[in-house]
Design an enzyme around this catalytic site. Sequence first.
Site, PDB file in Angstrom:
ATOM      1  N   GLU A   7      -6.057 -10.864  -1.274  1.00 50.52           N
ATOM      2  CA  GLU A   7      -6.889 -10.689  -0.061  1.00 50.52           C
ATOM      3  C   GLU A   7      -8.340 -10.608  -0.500  1.00 50.52           C
ATOM      4  OE1 GLU A   7      -5.505  -7.421   2.386  1.00 50.52           O
ATOM      5  OE2 GLU A   7      -3.410  -7.891   1.969  1.00 50.52           O
ATOM      6  N   GLU A  50       0.794  -1.246   0.000  1.00 54.78           N
ATOM      7  CA  GLU A  50       0.000   0.000   0.000  1.00 54.78           C
ATOM      8  C   GLU A  50       0.822   1.291   0.000  1.00 54.78           C
ATOM      9  OE1 GLU A  50      -2.651  -0.473   3.343  1.00 54.78           O
ATOM     10  OE2 GLU A  50      -3.649  -2.191   2.467  1.00 54.78           O
TER      11      GLU A  50
END
Length: 376
Positions: free
Chosen positions: A260, A155
């Site tokens: 995910e 991220e």
Amino acid sequence: MKRTSSLMLGIACSLCVQVMAQSSLREATKDLFLMGVAVNNYQVNGGNRAENDLIKTHFSSIVPENCMKSSEIHPEENRWEFGPTDKMVAFGEANNQAIIGHTLIWHSQLARWFTVDEKGQPVSAEVLKARMREHIHTIMKRYKGRIKGYDVVNEAFEDNGSYRRSPFYRILGEDFIKLAFQYAHEADPDAELYYNDYNMSTPAKCDAVVRLVKSLKAEGLRIDAVGMQGHMNMDSPSVEAFEASIKKLADAGVKVMITEWDISILPNPFNHSGANISDRFAYNEANDPYRNSIPKDVQKAWNKRYTDMFGLFIKYHEVVDRVTVWGLNDGHSWKNNFPIRGRKDYPLLFDRENNVKPVVNQMIKQANKASKKLKK
Ligand code: XIL
């Protein structure tokens, strides 16, 4: 008569073996991609029989949901907590699963000491580099040859494609990503290295990641794959948008991993997307409508959402190396508390009693059909 019946029995048994062999997600996907699941701290520390059996039966890969994040594995500069990760790795090895490390450099669940001095002030670039190197080397050398690949950086971009102003970025600028990949490759030259992010179907963000991949490659650094987190809602992202990003990433010369995956069934009144874990909205009952049961049409739409997306991953199986769901059963899912605390969500493949949901059988059929075609 005797011969006929034993022949019949033989045929029945071989049919039975075939059906059994293809009745798990793990078996059905074995020629397509790794099928993974995130294991939580309860499971890592022993869990229970029913959950362990599902993890073994249906998944060819595991990743720890929390225990390898810096705040957990390296809570103080001179204190390491390897216990849970050691157990997770041993579990995966005992079950012949590909073990993935998540995550080396991330601004969230970041150990408090990592980027500051004893007065709480940001450390210098030199100190941060040394800390990153030590962190990455210690973990990767410990699990060398046992952990297949790592989310090296998680991220680093905002949805508009600009760099996130994380402590790593503020101290080292955009080079922190290159440094992390360089340290990781030095530590275990055989490990696969990934960049991982959410909202990867947002074009500006995907384009930024494509630029990153190209610049890492141009500098001769190793990057094997980009992880698309895949935290989805009922209405977003669209299959088309997700597909466009898979294509862009594949064209940049990396594999894609759905790292995910979960699909929230709950209303999304704030039009929230992605997984910025500091995003929070207030609870109200209207946003938590399925505490007792899920209406049939909603359940049907959710199943379709799963199979549509899974169909997409199968279509790109030559590019998609792994599909990992973010948790085993609905009771454990982080989505019960994100982005609104205390709701009852149903985003995963097994229910709160560890029953296999019907959608799993549909997915097994999809995978079997695709595998059969491959063999022709
Ligand atoms: C989540 C875990 O599922 C939660 O248990 C934890 O409280 C917060 O983090 N992006 C990631 C994951 O890369 O590590 C996050 O996992 C979800 C968003």
